[in-house]
Structure formats: C-alpha cells, structure tokens
Write an enzyme that holds these catalytic residues in place. Structure first.
Site, PDB file in Angstrom:
ATOM      1  N   GLU A  67       0.826  -1.224   0.000  1.00  0.00           N
ATOM      2  CA  GLU A  67       0.000   0.000   0.000  1.00  0.00           C
ATOM      3  C   GLU A  67       0.856   1.269   0.000  1.00  0.00           C
ATOM      4  OE1 GLU A  67      -3.696  -0.068   2.189  1.00  0.00           O
ATOM      5  OE2 GLU A  67      -3.584  -2.258   2.305  1.00  0.00           O
ATOM      6  N   GLY A  68       1.938   1.188  -0.740  1.00  0.00           N
ATOM      7  CA  GLY A  68       2.861   2.313  -0.869  1.00  0.00           C
ATOM      8  C   GLY A  68       4.091   2.102  -0.008  1.00  0.00           C
TER       9      GLY A  68
END
Length: 380
Positions: free
Chosen positions: A363-364
């Site tokens: 998620e990043g």
C-alpha cells in the site's frame, strides 16, 4: 485538541482487545505455521460487526467511526498481523471505494454482504510490471455493447483466494496514460475470471496473497466504478485510506512486541538479576515505547481527519511511514532482548518481526510515503 476517547470508543476498544486475546491469539502461531487463512475467525468477527465498522447501518455497517476501525486493526495486530490485514484490506480497499465512489445501486447491491462479513472483499491494482509505478497498468478493459471485456493479470492480491468481490483497475484507453485507467467491481463468478498461484511469504503467512487472472472476463457495464478514466484517482484516494489501516497494523505489531518483551524481561534471569533490572533493557524498552506512542498519535490523528472529511493524505502517509519503520525497528529490538529464544518459534516476537517488514512495502512503500509527504510540502 482532545486526546480522550469517547465512552463508545473505549467500549469497542475493550471488545476488540478481549476478542484478540481470546479468539485470535490462540490461533496465531498455528495460522503462521500452516499458512492457512483463518476463516473461522473472520466468521466470528463478522458477527461482532468488525467487517464493516465505520460504514452506515443503512448499508449493513456497524455505524462506527474511522478511529474505532483503526483501533480494531491495532488490537488484532498486537497478537496476529495476518488477522489484522484481512480486516484492513477488506475494509479500506474494497468496501471503502464502493461506498465512496459507487452509485446508490452499486452500494445497495454489494455493501450489505461485504459489511456484514458474509462476503470478503479485495483490491486489484498491482501487476507484475506495475508495482509502485501503478500507472504502468497492462490489464485492459474494452467496452463491447452492454459489458466490458477485461484481459490481463494482477499479483500480490491480499484476500485473493477467499474474496468474492473485487475492485479492479484496467486500462480503457492506453493513449491517455493515468487518465485512461478505470475502476470496476468484479465478482468471483464472472466468466473469464480466475485466481492464480498463492504466494509463499516471509510474514503475514496466513493472509491469502495470490494472482488474479482475466481471460476475456465479462464485466457488466453497470459495474464500472465511477466514470471511465477516473480509476487512477480512485486508486490513489483508496490507498490514502488504506494507509491508515496498514499504519494501524504496524502500530499493533510494535505494541504487541513491546508487551511480549516487557513480560519476558521481567521473568528471565541472567547474572542473578532479571533482565528488566539492567539499565540497557530499561532504556531499550523506553525508546521502543516512545516510538510506538508517537506512532499511535500519528495514526489516530489521520483516522480522525478522515472521519471529519478533512484532507488527510499527508497525515496517512506520515502515519504509515513512521509506524511501519518503527514497527520494524521495535520488533527487531524485541527479538534482541529475547536473545536466542527470540530467534525461535517458541516465542511470538520472531513472527512479529517477519510480519512487520511488509508494512514498509505494501500500500505504498516507505519511499512512496516520503514522496507524498514532500509533495505536500511543495518540495519538487
């Protein structure tokens, strides 16, 4: 600025904590060893409303708030990183984009089963050649009459083998780059959809992580989420919210490791003294606790901003960056405090250390979080 939880928030946090201790913790070692998805736990969480915490009751949600959701993920992660990410991915990456970007018909069709926990959700963005560079999508969606035809594949999809509802991204116009990406709600039963190999991972081993395959997959036109070309924007907004969930997971992992280290160092005796009596141990634990306390404030602040409909993109990035890197550091220090025993599977800290690493990646990545933060500062 109010640093106090409401009575309702205190009450649900107590419920989450008790559930984690009695229902999740006893299975955590087994789930990690066997790399199996804890469906029995998901069914219990569904009955307690934990699969739809901050969504309105009219759609089948629990009617809570984003902070309560973050605290749920935090409490679960204190004892099992796998269970925490199941809730996080389902809530932030599937339920949230449908709730925030879906039509009323889409919300009424999909949210009740998802929020009640009857069905599990997942999010399909990452591809073999489009990880951090999400704009490099190769999956295509071509409109043919009353439906789209999707072709391509996704990888590293959390909840992939168990989910029945997916939010998937595909190129509807390659010439437009980011602006040619669109989002779709895909059901497991759609013709041409299948699930690929299950990944064998370093950590969160009970979490289902697999490929999604689209071979002339038929998706009804009404399952377009938002408008054509809005997919990249929807994905980035969704990941902003998802980062609160992953930051909460990292927070819980770090806190759980500290709890285990405090207990162990108060029992373990070397040189005729408890480990807790050595100043080095005291200083290590003081630093560890301070880092996770600071992380908690960042996570809770981001959750409150999202709840209040304020701009929280940078706050979520800061929370995830700091909580993830702190969790990796704190779990590693916990293993060191346990010595040789910490390296064995007899104690949970080695599992926590393995689980914590992924919070710096999915998620990043931490690097992406720094890019987000610096861009908000106007540094270009």
């Amino acid at each position: 600025m109010d640093f106090h939880l409401s009575k309702e928030q205190e009450m649900v946090r107590k419920m989450y904590r008790e559930f984690a201790e009695t229902e999740v913790k006893p299975l955590a070692e087994e789930i990690d060893e066997e790399e199996r998805f804890p469906m029995e736990t998901v069914e219990k969480m569904a009955k307690l409303g934990m699969m739809g915490i901050y969504f309105p009751k009219e759609y089948g949600g629990a009617g809570g708030d984003v902070l309560s959701y973050a605290m749920c993920v935090e409490e679960l992660a204190k004892v099992c990183g796998t269970t925490a990410v199941i809730v996080s991915a389902h809530t932030s990456l599937c339920c949230a984009p449908i709730f925030e970007h879906g039509t009323e018909e889409q919300k009424k069709k999909y949210l009740p089963d998802l929020l009640s926990g009857k069905k599990i959700g997942a999010f399909g963005l990452t591809e073999p050649n489009a990880g951090t560079d999400a704009s490099g999508q190769q999956t295509t969606a071509v409109l043919e009459g009353d439906h789209y035809v999707l072709n391509g594949s996704k990888c590293f999809i959390t909840n992939g083998t168990v989910a029945e509802t997916f939010v998937v991204f595909a190129m509807t116009d390659k010439k437009l780059g980011n602006h040619g990406i669109s989002a779709f709600i895909v059901e497991k039963s759609f013709p041409g959809f299948s699930v690929g190999k299950h990944e064998k991972k370093m950590g969160i081993r009970g979490s289902s992580t697999c490929d999604l395959i689209f071979e002339d997959c038929i998706v009804p036109k009404e399952n377009l989420l938002g408008k054509e070309g809005q997919g990249f924007k929807i994905a980035m907004m969704t990941l902003d919210g998802g980062r609160i969930g992953i930051a909460a997971q990292a927070l819980g992992l770090g806190e759980g490791a500290i709890n285990e280290a405090v207990k162990y160092t108060q029992e373990r005796v070397q040189f005729k003294r408890r480990l807790s009596q050595f100043q080095n141990t005291q200083f290590q634990l003081a630093d560890m606790h301070t880092r996770m306390q600071a992380a908690q404030y960042l996570v809770y602040a981001a959750a409150c901003k999202k709840q209040n409909h304020e701009n929280y993109s940078m706050d979520a990035a800061m929370a995830k960056l700091f909580a993830a890197e702190s969790a990796s550091d704190v779990t590693r220090r916990a293993v060191q405090l346990f010595g040789g025993y910490g390296y064995t599977r007899e104690y949970p800290v080695e599992r926590m250390m393995r689980d914590a690493k992924i919070t710096e990646i999915y998620e990043g990545t931490s690097e992406v979080q720094r890019m987000v933060i610096s861009s908000h500062l106007g540094v270009k």
